[in-house]
Write an enzyme that holds these catalytic residues in place. Structure first.
Site, PDB file in Angstrom:
ATOM      1  N   SER A 162       0.835  -1.205   0.000  1.00 10.96           N
ATOM      2  CA  SER A 162       0.000   0.000   0.000  1.00 10.96           C
ATOM      3  C   SER A 162       0.874   1.261   0.000  1.00 10.96           C
ATOM      4  CB  SER A 162      -0.978  -0.062   1.189  1.00 10.96           C
ATOM      5  OG  SER A 162      -2.015   0.881   1.010  1.00 10.96           O
ATOM      6  N   ASP A 265      -9.678  -5.020  -4.927  1.00 15.07           N
ATOM      7  CA  ASP A 265      -9.126  -3.776  -4.383  1.00 15.07           C
ATOM      8  C   ASP A 265      -9.523  -2.598  -5.275  1.00 15.07           C
ATOM      9  OD1 ASP A 265      -7.483  -1.807  -3.280  1.00 15.07           O
ATOM     10  OD2 ASP A 265      -5.616  -2.940  -3.513  1.00 15.07           O
ATOM     11  N   HIS A 295      -7.880  -5.330  -0.592  1.00 17.32           N
ATOM     12  CA  HIS A 295      -6.693  -4.587  -0.181  1.00 17.32           C
ATOM     13  C   HIS A 295      -6.187  -5.106   1.173  1.00 17.32           C
ATOM     14  CE1 HIS A 295      -4.054  -1.131  -0.622  1.00 17.32           C
ATOM     15  NE2 HIS A 295      -4.194  -0.902   0.664  1.00 17.32           N
TER      16      HIS A 295
END
Length: 323
Positions: A162, A265, A295
């Protein structure tokens, strides 16, 4: 004594359950994930320890070293959390990275960097660069850090998930023109890299997120408002590396990259676009799509499917660093 809920002025930004930012700049981070010590179950066969990198800015790293008799590649890892939350001591990272170290047979240096909004970008990039230079110094000095005699300094990788993958990419671009000897940087592993842009992608518009999703569009926008330099929008190059005005990817010295993408995601399309742009720029890039998961599944989800996909991801990372 009751504290005045308004003592810091009105709330100006909030991501529910994670962070509250008040008008006077006061930031509250809610302890959604516990921080843990370096302790690990002995049967895992991994030793862990924390090391200070920069006392002044409180940058430190948690090392994971599998018990083994050969020299191992090293991954410099940056945690996620939208640049605003998260820690190298979070229990979910401690579990995931200790597992990754033992199964992929590598040393991991998990960097704890400064967070926005108190320290907006490029603070995290500067901390990542500084951590890498510290590693170079450790390799040069030959002083016996407890982990260094196990390390193959000619096989170093940058990785993160991320926001941490965004940091890994940006640190890699900064390292491109520096002399890194005796370290040899071999590649980057970008897990669900956090990028954005003013124009919405299809997955941002149409992938409805479950209530407990690790990232929805509103949270994503808030993270960018808190992390980017004042007055920037989401087409800033740090957020959108393919936007007009960003340095052309062709002109960057970039390493071979592996990009891990989650099918559910909201970042899926942006991650695919990034891979396409790298490939068109003549860079070596491969991507893996993890079906049926969202995610940060590898650190936040305990479902059977997520555990299967996490094992697959670890196997893919092992193959990438073993080439």
């Amino acid at each position: 004594m009751h504290r005045d809920p308004n003592e810091h002025g009105s709330l100006i930004e909030e991501i529910e359950g994670l962070i509250k930012v008040h008008k006077d700049g006061h930031v509250e981070r809610l302890q959604i994930v516990p921080c843990v010590t370096t302790a690990l179950p002995p049967e895992l066969g991994v030793n862990s320890g924390d090391t200070e990198i920069d006392k002044f800015t409180n940058i430190w790293a948690r090392f994971y070293v599998p018990v083994c008799h050969k020299k191992l590649p090293l991954i410099v890892y940056f945690h996620g959390g939208g640049f605003c939350v998260g820690s190298a001591a979070w229990s979910c990272y401690h579990e995931f990275l200790s597992k990754l170290a033992t199964r992929a047979e590598c040393i991991i240096m998990s960097v704890n960097y400064r967070l926005a909004p108190e320290n907006p970008l490029p603070a995290a990039y500067e901390d990542g660069f500084k951590a890498f230079m510290w590693l170079k110094q450790a390799a040069l000095s030959g002083t016996g850090y407890w982990w260094s005699k196990k390390c193959n300094f000619s096989r170093i990788f940058l990785a993160g998930d991320s926001a941490g993958a965004n940091i890994a990419h940006n640190v890699a671009t900064r390292l491109g023109s520096n002399i890194l000897k005796p370290l040899t940087l071999k590649g980057t592993i970008l897990i669900q890299p956090f990028f954005g842009g003013e124009a919405r992608t299809n997955s941002e518009k149409h992938l409805t997120q479950p209530p407990r999703s690790a990232l929805n569009l509103a949270a994503s926008d808030t993270y960018w408002r808190l992390a980017l330099p004042c007055g920037s929008n989401r087409d800033h190059p740090w957020c959108n590396p393919t936007a007009k005005g960003s340095i052309k990817l062709e002109d960057l010295r970039l390493l071979p990259s592996m990009v891990c993408i989650s099918e559910m995601d909201i970042l899926k399309d942006r991650n695919l676009d990034f891979c396409g742009a790298l490939a068109r720029a003549g860079k070596r890039v491969e991507h893996v799509m993890y079906k049926g998961v969202g995610h940060a599944f590898q650190i936040l989800s305990k479902s059977q499917l997520s555990q299967t996909r996490t094992s697959e991801m670890i196997a893919h990372i092992k193959a990438f660093i073993s080439r």
